[in-house]
Scaffold this motif. Structure first.
Motif, mmCIF file in Angstrom:
data_model
loop_
_atom_site.group_PDB
_atom_site.id
_atom_site.type_symbol
_atom_site.label_atom_id
_atom_site.label_comp_id
_atom_site.label_asym_id
_atom_site.label_seq_id
_atom_site.Cartn_x
_atom_site.Cartn_y
_atom_site.Cartn_z
ATOM 1 N N ALA A 130 0.861 -1.186 0.000
ATOM 2 C CA ALA A 130 0.000 0.000 0.000
ATOM 3 C C ALA A 130 0.895 1.233 0.000
ATOM 4 C CB ALA A 130 -0.911 -0.007 1.220
ATOM 5 N N THR A 131 0.556 2.194 -0.829
ATOM 6 C CA THR A 131 1.346 3.426 -0.896
ATOM 7 C C THR A 131 0.745 4.530 -0.043
ATOM 8 O OG1 THR A 131 0.193 4.104 -2.909
ATOM 9 C CG2 THR A 131 2.285 2.896 -3.173
ATOM 10 N N SER A 132 -0.409 4.247 0.563
ATOM 11 C CA SER A 132 -1.073 5.217 1.427
ATOM 12 C C SER A 132 -2.005 4.468 2.372
ATOM 13 C CB SER A 132 -1.885 6.208 0.582
ATOM 14 O OG SER A 132 -2.686 7.025 1.395
ATOM 15 N N ASP A 133 -2.226 5.035 3.538
ATOM 16 C CA ASP A 133 -3.203 4.462 4.467
ATOM 17 C C ASP A 133 -4.611 4.963 4.183
ATOM 18 O OD1 ASP A 133 -1.413 2.889 5.883
ATOM 19 O OD2 ASP A 133 -0.966 4.453 7.351
ATOM 20 N N ASP A 134 -4.730 5.907 3.249
ATOM 21 C CA ASP A 134 -6.029 6.489 2.922
ATOM 22 C C ASP A 134 -6.774 5.596 1.944
ATOM 23 O OD1 ASP A 134 -5.418 8.730 4.490
ATOM 24 O OD2 ASP A 134 -4.430 9.716 2.796
ATOM 25 N N LYS A 135 -7.967 5.162 2.336
ATOM 26 C CA LYS A 135 -8.795 4.335 1.468
ATOM 27 C C LYS A 135 -9.642 5.259 0.587
ATOM 28 C CE LYS A 135 -10.988 0.593 3.021
ATOM 29 N NZ LYS A 135 -12.018 -0.311 3.569
ATOM 30 N N VAL A 136 -9.646 4.969 -0.705
ATOM 31 C CA VAL A 136 -10.457 5.709 -1.665
ATOM 32 C C VAL A 136 -11.799 4.991 -1.789
ATOM 33 C CG1 VAL A 136 -10.627 6.523 -4.045
ATOM 34 C CG2 VAL A 136 -8.393 6.452 -2.906
ATOM 35 N N LEU A 137 -12.884 5.706 -1.642
ATOM 36 C CA LEU A 137 -14.212 5.107 -1.756
ATOM 37 C C LEU A 137 -14.700 5.177 -3.193
ATOM 38 C CD1 LEU A 137 -15.812 6.587 1.481
ATOM 39 C CD2 LEU A 137 -14.707 4.362 1.175
ATOM 40 N N GLY A 138 -15.601 4.275 -3.557
ATOM 41 C CA GLY A 138 -16.219 4.296 -4.882
ATOM 42 C C GLY A 138 -15.376 3.704 -5.990
ATOM 43 N N THR A 139 -14.448 2.808 -5.663
ATOM 44 C CA THR A 139 -13.561 2.242 -6.686
ATOM 45 C C THR A 139 -14.078 0.915 -7.256
ATOM 46 O OG1 THR A 139 -12.254 1.117 -4.984
ATOM 47 C CG2 THR A 139 -11.502 3.317 -5.676
ATOM 48 N N GLN A 140 -15.075 0.324 -6.625
ATOM 49 C CA GLN A 140 -15.558 -0.993 -7.050
ATOM 50 C C GLN A 140 -16.557 -0.888 -8.199
ATOM 51 O OE1 GLN A 140 -17.066 -3.003 -3.579
ATOM 52 N NE2 GLN A 140 -15.212 -2.570 -2.417
ATOM 53 N N ALA A 141 -16.649 -1.972 -8.967
ATOM 54 C CA ALA A 141 -17.661 -2.067 -10.012
ATOM 55 C C ALA A 141 -19.043 -2.125 -9.351
ATOM 56 C CB ALA A 141 -17.421 -3.315 -10.860
ATOM 57 N N ALA A 142 -20.070 -1.805 -10.114
ATOM 58 C CA ALA A 142 -21.431 -1.726 -9.575
ATOM 59 C C ALA A 142 -21.895 -3.024 -8.922
ATOM 60 C CB ALA A 142 -22.398 -1.324 -10.686
ATOM 61 N N TRP A 143 -21.434 -4.169 -9.433
ATOM 62 C CA TRP A 143 -21.898 -5.458 -8.901
ATOM 63 C C TRP A 143 -21.064 -5.962 -7.715
ATOM 64 C CZ3 TRP A 143 -19.425 -4.831 -13.560
ATOM 65 C CH2 TRP A 143 -18.170 -5.406 -13.670
ATOM 66 N N GLU A 144 -19.956 -5.283 -7.416
ATOM 67 C CA GLU A 144 -19.094 -5.744 -6.321
ATOM 68 C C GLU A 144 -19.565 -5.168 -4.990
ATOM 69 O OE1 GLU A 144 -14.889 -6.343 -8.672
ATOM 70 O OE2 GLU A 144 -15.412 -4.317 -8.040
ATOM 71 N N GLU A 145 -19.582 -6.019 -4.003
ATOM 72 C CA GLU A 145 -19.963 -5.611 -2.642
ATOM 73 C C GLU A 145 -18.891 -6.115 -1.685
ATOM 74 O OE1 GLU A 145 -23.981 -6.666 -1.598
ATOM 75 O OE2 GLU A 145 -24.716 -6.118 -3.595
ATOM 76 N N TYR A 146 -17.755 -5.387 -1.654
ATOM 77 C CA TYR A 146 -16.607 -5.802 -0.867
ATOM 78 C C TYR A 146 -16.296 -4.778 0.212
ATOM 79 C CZ TYR A 146 -15.625 -8.649 -5.057
ATOM 80 O OH TYR A 146 -15.696 -9.514 -6.107
ATOM 81 N N ASP A 147 -15.862 -5.285 1.341
ATOM 82 C CA ASP A 147 -15.278 -4.464 2.405
ATOM 83 C C ASP A 147 -13.834 -4.916 2.548
ATOM 84 O OD1 ASP A 147 -17.714 -3.121 3.137
ATOM 85 O OD2 ASP A 147 -18.321 -4.941 4.196
ATOM 86 N N SER A 148 -12.903 -3.977 2.453
ATOM 87 C CA SER A 148 -11.493 -4.350 2.583
ATOM 88 C C SER A 148 -10.985 -4.016 3.973
ATOM 89 C CB SER A 148 -10.652 -3.633 1.522
ATOM 90 O OG SER A 148 -10.748 -2.240 1.667
ATOM 91 N N HIS A 149 -10.117 -4.880 4.477
ATOM 92 C CA HIS A 149 -9.566 -4.716 5.819
ATOM 93 C C HIS A 149 -8.112 -5.171 5.837
ATOM 94 C CE1 HIS A 149 -13.592 -4.178 7.528
ATOM 95 N NE2 HIS A 149 -13.956 -5.114 6.673
ATOM 96 N N PHE A 150 -7.259 -4.377 6.474
ATOM 97 C CA PHE A 150 -5.903 -4.829 6.763
ATOM 98 C C PHE A 150 -5.956 -5.593 8.076
ATOM 99 C CE2 PHE A 150 -4.335 -1.815 3.621
ATOM 100 C CZ PHE A 150 -3.270 -2.523 3.085
ATOM 101 N N VAL A 151 -5.402 -6.796 8.059
ATOM 102 C CA VAL A 151 -5.430 -7.692 9.209
ATOM 103 C C VAL A 151 -4.012 -8.225 9.398
ATOM 104 C CG1 VAL A 151 -6.434 -9.849 10.098
ATOM 105 C CG2 VAL A 151 -7.815 -8.330 8.645
ATOM 106 N N GLU A 152 -3.619 -8.494 10.636
ATOM 107 C CA GLU A 152 -2.313 -9.101 10.896
ATOM 108 C C GLU A 152 -2.176 -10.291 9.948
ATOM 109 O OE1 GLU A 152 0.547 -11.783 12.013
ATOM 110 O OE2 GLU A 152 -1.535 -12.298 12.462
ATOM 111 N N ALA A 153 -1.009 -10.428 9.349
ATOM 112 C CA ALA A 153 -0.807 -11.337 8.215
ATOM 113 C C ALA A 153 -1.250 -12.781 8.487
ATOM 114 C CB ALA A 153 0.651 -11.292 7.768
#
Length: 182
Positions: free
Chosen positions: A128-151
């Protein structure tokens, strides 16, 4: 006409799809974290990946799809890894070499899809080049929540064994000498 000494299977373009994704890392307070996505429709955790567009390289597709599905801007992480790809401009025998600072795919998964043929997923390691999450990047049919989690915890959440194995391999590559790049 002779046959090859190695078994092979041929697929026409209508019977395969090329996909790519990144095992996306960041380092937070000394801990190695991995970004996974929760597919709300299927209620499952997966790694970000998607189809390569026409004219796009697999590396470009991996970065684009990872950004679109997670909302995190990223780049490929140059790593030290074993590969059969030769160094640029070096004509060598086909053998495994460990090469520093490369951004080659570290894994490929081939999913059999019945009558549709196969799906080839090329996996890269990203950061990741930034900790800032950009909203609205998914396609219309995608319903994803992204999370950074301990590896290691992220690996236990993943739905598919092939993705768990892929994530664990990427973690090992990063821990074996690339932590400074994060």
């Amino acid at each position: 006409m002779s046959t090859s000494i190695s078994p092979s299977t041929q697929y026409s373009a209508s019977n395969f799809v090329v996909s790519a994704g990144c095992v996306l890392f960041r380092k937070r307070e000394g801990a190695l974290e991995l970004c996974i996505i929760h597919d709300r429709k299927r209620d499952q955790w997966v790694l970000p990946k998607g189809r390569k567009d026409c004219g796009e390289s697999t590396a470009e597709a991996a970065v684009r799809e990872t950004f679109e599905e997670t909302g995190y801007r990223c780049e490929l992480l140059p790593c030290r890894m074993a590969t059969r790809a030769p160094r640029p401009g070096v004509n060598t025998l086909d053998r495994v070499e460990v090469i520093d600072n490369i951004t080659e795919p570290f894994s490929v998964v081939i999913w059999q899809q019945g009558e549709q043929g196969v799906k080839l997923v090329w996996w890269f390691i990203g950061r990741a080049t930034s900790d800032d999450k950009v909203l609205g990047t998914q396609a219309a049919w995608e319903e994803y929540d992204s999370h950074f989690v301990e590896a290691e915890e992220a690996c236990t959440r993943l739905k598919y064994q092939s993705e768990m194995d892929t994530a664990r391999e990427a973690i090992q590559i990063v821990r074996d000498g690339n932590m400074g790049g994060l």
